[in-house]
Design an enzyme around this catalytic site. Structure first.
Site, PDB file in Angstrom:
ATOM      1  N   LYS A  11       0.822  -1.211   0.000  1.00 28.98           N
ATOM      2  CA  LYS A  11       0.000   0.000   0.000  1.00 28.98           C
ATOM      3  C   LYS A  11       0.866   1.275   0.000  1.00 28.98           C
ATOM      4  CE  LYS A  11      -3.908  -2.246   2.227  1.00 28.98           C
ATOM      5  NZ  LYS A  11      -4.980  -2.090   3.252  1.00 28.98           N
ATOM      6  N   TYR A  51     -12.393  -1.833  -3.680  1.00 26.15           N
ATOM      7  CA  TYR A  51     -12.895  -2.007  -2.313  1.00 26.15           C
ATOM      8  C   TYR A  51     -14.422  -1.850  -2.232  1.00 26.15           C
ATOM      9  CZ  TYR A  51      -8.282  -2.231  -0.072  1.00 26.15           C
ATOM     10  OH  TYR A  51      -7.034  -2.629   0.359  1.00 26.15           O
ATOM     11  N   ASN A 114      -2.052   0.133   6.543  1.00 21.10           N
ATOM     12  CA  ASN A 114      -1.557  -1.095   7.175  1.00 21.10           C
ATOM     13  C   ASN A 114      -0.614  -1.901   6.276  1.00 21.10           C
ATOM     14  OD1 ASN A 114      -3.523  -2.034   5.476  1.00 21.10           O
ATOM     15  ND2 ASN A 114      -4.607  -3.255   6.994  1.00 21.10           N
ATOM     16  N   HIS A 117      -2.284  -5.437   1.664  1.00 21.93           N
ATOM     17  CA  HIS A 117      -3.596  -6.094   1.591  1.00 21.93           C
ATOM     18  C   HIS A 117      -3.352  -7.579   1.398  1.00 21.93           C
ATOM     19  CE1 HIS A 117      -7.631  -7.097   0.244  1.00 21.93           C
ATOM     20  NE2 HIS A 117      -7.067  -7.729  -0.774  1.00 21.93           N
ATOM     21  N   GLU A 128      -9.665 -10.492  -7.258  1.00 16.34           N
ATOM     22  CA  GLU A 128      -8.720  -9.391  -7.060  1.00 16.34           C
ATOM     23  C   GLU A 128      -7.541  -9.480  -8.036  1.00 16.34           C
ATOM     24  OE1 GLU A 128      -9.931  -8.946  -2.360  1.00 16.34           O
ATOM     25  OE2 GLU A 128      -7.903  -9.598  -2.866  1.00 16.34           O
TER      26      GLU A 128
HETATM   27  P1  CMP Z   1      -7.429  -4.547   3.753  1.00 13.86           P
HETATM   28  O1  CMP Z   1      -6.995  -5.914   4.179  1.00 13.86           O
HETATM   29  O2  CMP Z   1      -6.835  -4.014   2.503  1.00 13.86           O
HETATM   30  O3  CMP Z   1      -9.037  -4.541   3.601  1.00 13.86           O
HETATM   31  C1  CMP Z   1      -9.838  -3.407   3.860  1.00 13.86           C
HETATM   32  C2  CMP Z   1      -9.063  -2.241   4.360  1.00 13.86           C
HETATM   33  O4  CMP Z   1      -9.815  -1.204   4.977  1.00 13.86           O
HETATM   34  C3  CMP Z   1      -8.128  -2.701   5.448  1.00 13.86           C
HETATM   35  O5  CMP Z   1      -7.119  -3.523   4.927  1.00 13.86           O
HETATM   36  C4  CMP Z   1      -7.670  -1.355   6.026  1.00 13.86           C
HETATM   37  O6  CMP Z   1      -6.652  -0.768   5.255  1.00 13.86           O
HETATM   38  C5  CMP Z   1      -8.924  -0.482   5.831  1.00 13.86           C
HETATM   39  N1  CMP Z   1      -9.561  -0.119   7.099  1.00 13.86           N
HETATM   40  C6  CMP Z   1      -9.626   1.132   7.591  1.00 13.86           C
HETATM   41  N2  CMP Z   1     -10.293   1.149   8.741  1.00 13.86           N
HETATM   42  C7  CMP Z   1     -10.667  -0.115   9.012  1.00 13.86           C
HETATM   43  C8  CMP Z   1     -11.381  -0.727  10.086  1.00 13.86           C
HETATM   44  N3  CMP Z   1     -11.860  -0.019  11.114  1.00 13.86           N
HETATM   45  N4  CMP Z   1     -11.578  -2.053  10.019  1.00 13.86           N
HETATM   46  C9  CMP Z   1     -11.103  -2.776   8.967  1.00 13.86           C
HETATM   47  N5  CMP Z   1     -10.416  -2.236   7.932  1.00 13.86           N
HETATM   48  C10 CMP Z   1     -10.184  -0.920   7.951  1.00 13.86           C
END
Ligand code: CMP
Length: 139
Positions: A11, A51, A114, A117, A128
């Site tokens: 990311k 998303y 984070n 993904h 995906e």
């Molecule tokens: P990802 O695994 O890419 O899937 C959805 C993304 O939403 C997650 O990682 C985070 O980057 C983002 N996200 C932001 N806030 C939240 C939250 N409260 N709970 C889960 N995902 C979140």
């Protein structure tokens, strides 16, 4: 056991912080092989479409802005039990809860930024991967 596929994105926070090489190294050392890889800057429309499953969630708009705020690296990976093993390799969505030594524990900044993904099912991994790479599209 047969090899299966998962999909990941490095990311914008991790790319901007120059963690791309370290994360790819970590993934290869965990036993995954790369089937396809692309460095790309998503538009907000593309990030929103990727998303779309989260469109009703309160964090959706921020997530779309963040994911289109800088370049990402999209990667299709192969390994036995790829989806589950990759989720163990990256750790929990919230880096505060990620196990020590996981990619998110090492490189993520926040629950949104984070670092990576990881697909949550074999079916979503195919969808995906097909989003970024035509050779993985299923018609
Ligand atoms: P990802 O695994 O890419 O899937 C959805 C993304 O939403 C997650 O990682 C985070 O980057 C983002 N996200 C932001 N806030 C939240 C939250 N409260 N709970 C889960 N995902 C979140």
């Amino acid at each position: 056991m047969n090899k299966t596929t998962t999909f990941t994105m490095i990311k914008p926070d991790a790319v901007i912080n120059n963690y791309t090489g370290k994360i790819i190294d970590h993934v290869l050392n965990a036993g995954f092989s790369i089937q396809a890889m692309k460095y790309i800057w998503l538009t907000a429309e593309q990030a929103g479409s990727f998303y779309a499953v989260h469109a009703a969630r309160p964090f959706y708009n921020d997530l779309v802005s963040y994911m289109s705020s800088g370049p990402i690296v999209a990667i299709v990976l192969e390994k036995e039990n790829a989806v589950e093993d990759f989720r163990k390799t990256i750790g929990a969505t919230d880096p505060q809860k990620a196990e020590p030594g996981t990619i998110r524990n090492l490189y993520a900044k926040s629950i949104e930024a984070n670092a990576v993904h990881g697909s949550d099912s074999d079916e979503n991994a195919q969808i995906e991967a097909g989003f970024f790479f035509s050779q993985f599209e299923r018609f």
